[in-house]
Motif scaffolding. Structure first.
Motif, short mmCIF file in Angstrom:
data_model
loop_
_atom_site.label_atom_id
_atom_site.label_comp_id
_atom_site.label_asym_id
_atom_site.label_seq_id
_atom_site.Cartn_x
_atom_site.Cartn_y
_atom_site.Cartn_z
N ASP A 166 12.42 -7.31 -25.86
CA ASP A 166 11.80 -5.97 -26.52
C ASP A 166 10.85 -5.66 -25.85
O ASP A 166 10.67 -4.15 -25.82
CB ASP A 166 11.88 -6.49 -27.82
N THR A 167 9.75 -6.34 -25.48
CA THR A 167 8.50 -5.71 -24.86
C THR A 167 9.01 -5.20 -23.43
O THR A 167 8.46 -4.02 -23.49
CB THR A 167 7.71 -6.80 -24.47
N ILE A 168 9.78 -5.64 -22.62
CA ILE A 168 9.93 -5.04 -21.29
C ILE A 168 10.80 -3.78 -21.69
O ILE A 168 10.56 -2.85 -20.93
CB ILE A 168 10.84 -6.03 -20.54
N ILE A 169 11.80 -3.83 -22.49
CA ILE A 169 12.27 -2.50 -22.85
C ILE A 169 11.51 -1.35 -23.37
O ILE A 169 11.65 -0.29 -23.12
CB ILE A 169 13.78 -2.93 -23.96
N TYR A 170 10.84 -1.76 -24.06
CA TYR A 170 9.57 -0.79 -25.00
C TYR A 170 8.89 -0.12 -23.62
O TYR A 170 8.58 1.16 -23.57
CB TYR A 170 8.96 -1.58 -25.75
N LEU A 171 8.16 -0.97 -23.11
CA LEU A 171 7.39 -0.45 -21.83
C LEU A 171 8.14 0.37 -20.76
O LEU A 171 7.82 1.40 -20.38
CB LEU A 171 6.67 -1.64 -21.10
N ARG A 172 9.50 -0.21 -20.72
CA ARG A 172 10.30 0.91 -19.64
C ARG A 172 10.64 2.02 -20.21
O ARG A 172 10.44 3.10 -19.48
CB ARG A 172 11.55 -0.07 -19.41
N GLU A 173 10.71 2.15 -21.52
CA GLU A 173 10.94 3.61 -21.99
C GLU A 173 9.80 4.12 -22.09
O GLU A 173 9.84 5.55 -21.96
CB GLU A 173 11.82 3.43 -23.35
N LYS A 174 8.82 3.75 -22.37
CA LYS A 174 7.27 4.36 -22.60
C LYS A 174 6.88 4.85 -21.32
O LYS A 174 6.14 5.82 -21.15
CB LYS A 174 6.23 3.67 -23.29
N TYR A 175 7.05 4.30 -20.14
CA TYR A 175 6.56 4.65 -18.76
C TYR A 175 7.76 4.66 -17.90
O TYR A 175 7.95 3.67 -16.90
CB TYR A 175 5.69 3.19 -18.22
N PRO A 176 8.23 5.77 -17.85
CA PRO A 176 9.61 6.15 -17.11
C PRO A 176 9.19 6.17 -15.46
O PRO A 176 9.99 6.19 -14.69
CB PRO A 176 10.21 7.33 -17.57
#
Length: 358
Positions: A166-176
């Motif tokens: 979930d951490t990876i997914i969150y960061l990926r979405e926030k920092y495209p």
């Protein structure tokens, strides 16, 4: 003790360094499947051997077909390579990273590949008190703004931990605008790995997932791997990739491995049991600290004496070799790693660890 990086699997070098005679060695330094390679490879070796005389496909189609069959990934979302290491070096070269973030300790070639491609490397120390877990989102966000990409091993080598999906997914979405390169070379050793793997996510241009056959199918000599990503990212990587890097034997082996469900299930059943058994024994053992593992190896810290060489020499003198981890960033203080092998071999290592005397 030198800090020059080395990979596992070279007991002869330590035998010489520690002034020991050559002897038969049980090698715990490599992290391959303890069940060995699937029977289908040996049973069909003549079929595989016949591929030597013909050109393979230019793009390693057999490996692509394997991942399409196993995970449903589309052909234009996958790029086959000569092991995952080829792709680790391709990615920063093709995407022209300027500055990358690498949690430490982690697989050394993330740093080397990025440096050779001209990128500046920023390391983020993982904390012993947290069992080397990935930092919190807030901690990562404090440093991620200044980099182009972040490398993450899931599970992480050599710490054997799993950074939160979930951490990876969150960061990926926030920092495209930043690339997240996720190395899942050991993911198949994790129970219910398809649910845990980021392959199950939708494809995004900034999410790149690296996979390997080497570890799980115990076929390190064939060099088989791949990268999964958005078709635009895969297309860009393909522009920089050399042709014919996957040999014909490897391609045909990938086709044979598509239907090895019994082997895959047996591996997980064995590891779930043996990993827990080993961890329980090591937790009660004096003189060392063992860290939790979700995969097929353990990270430990030697505390019985001040120098890990005391243990390494004792083990090697008794025909056992583990991975000295002192040349990983953050593991200089007498850390070592060992892969899970057969019950007989594991019991041999456990017996030696428990019988060491100052």
């Amino acid at each position: 003790m030198t800090t020059e990086h080395k990979h596992g699997g070279n007991p002869l070098a330590d035998l010489a360094r520690l002034h020991l005679s050559e002897t038969k060695i049980i090698d715990f330094s490599v992290n391959l499947n303890p069940l060995g390679m699937p029977d289908v490879i040996a049973k069909n070796w003549q079929y595989l051997f016949n591929a030597v005389q013909d050109y393979p496909t230019i793009n390693g189609q057999g490996i692509t077909d394997f991942y399409t069959h196993k995970t449903g990934v589309k052909h234009d979302e996958f790029l086959a390579g000569n092991g995952s290491t080829e792709l680790i070096y391709l990615i920063p070269r093709a995407l022209k990273f300027k500055k990358v973030l690498i949690p430490a300790p982690s697989f050394y070639d993330y740093e080397r590949a990025s440096t050779l491609a001209g990128a500046e490397v920023v390391t983020y120390p993982l904390k012993l008190k947290n069992n080397f877990a990935l930092p919190s989102v807030d901690e990562l966000e404090a440093v991620i703004n200044n980099v182009d990409a972040i490398w993450v091993g899931r599970p992480n080598n050599p710490t054997a931990g799993m950074f939160k999906r979930d951490t990876i997914i969150y960061l990926r979405e926030k920092y495209p605008d930043k690339y997240f390169i996720i190395d899942e070379a050991f993911i198949q050793f994790v129970d219910r790995w398809k649910d845990e793997s980021l392959i199950s996510c939708n494809r995004y241009p900034n999410l790149i997932i690296i996979h390997s056959f080497t570890k799980f199918y115990s076929i390190a000599g064939l060099r088989m791997g791949g990268v999964i990503g958005h078709r635009d990212t895969i297309g860009l990587l393909n522009e920089f990739k050399e042709p014919w890097t996957v040999n014909g034997i490897a391609e045909n082996a990938a086709i044979l491995l598509k239907d090895c469900e019994d082997f895959e299930r047996d591996t997980i059943v064995y590891l779930n049991y043996e990993r827990e058994r080993i961890f329980t024994i090591l937790k009660e053992m004096d003189g060392l600290e063992v860290f939790p593992s979700c995969t097929n190896f353990f990270l430990c810290r030697w505390k019985m004496t001040e120098n890990l060489d005391d243990l390494l020499k004792y083990l090697l003198g008794n025909g056992v070799f583990v991975r000295d981890c002192r040349n990983f960033r953050g593991l200089e203080d007498n850390y070592f790693r060992f892969g899970i092998r057969s019950v007989k071999d594991n019991d041999r290592l456990l017996s030696l660890l428990s019988s060491f005397r100052k």
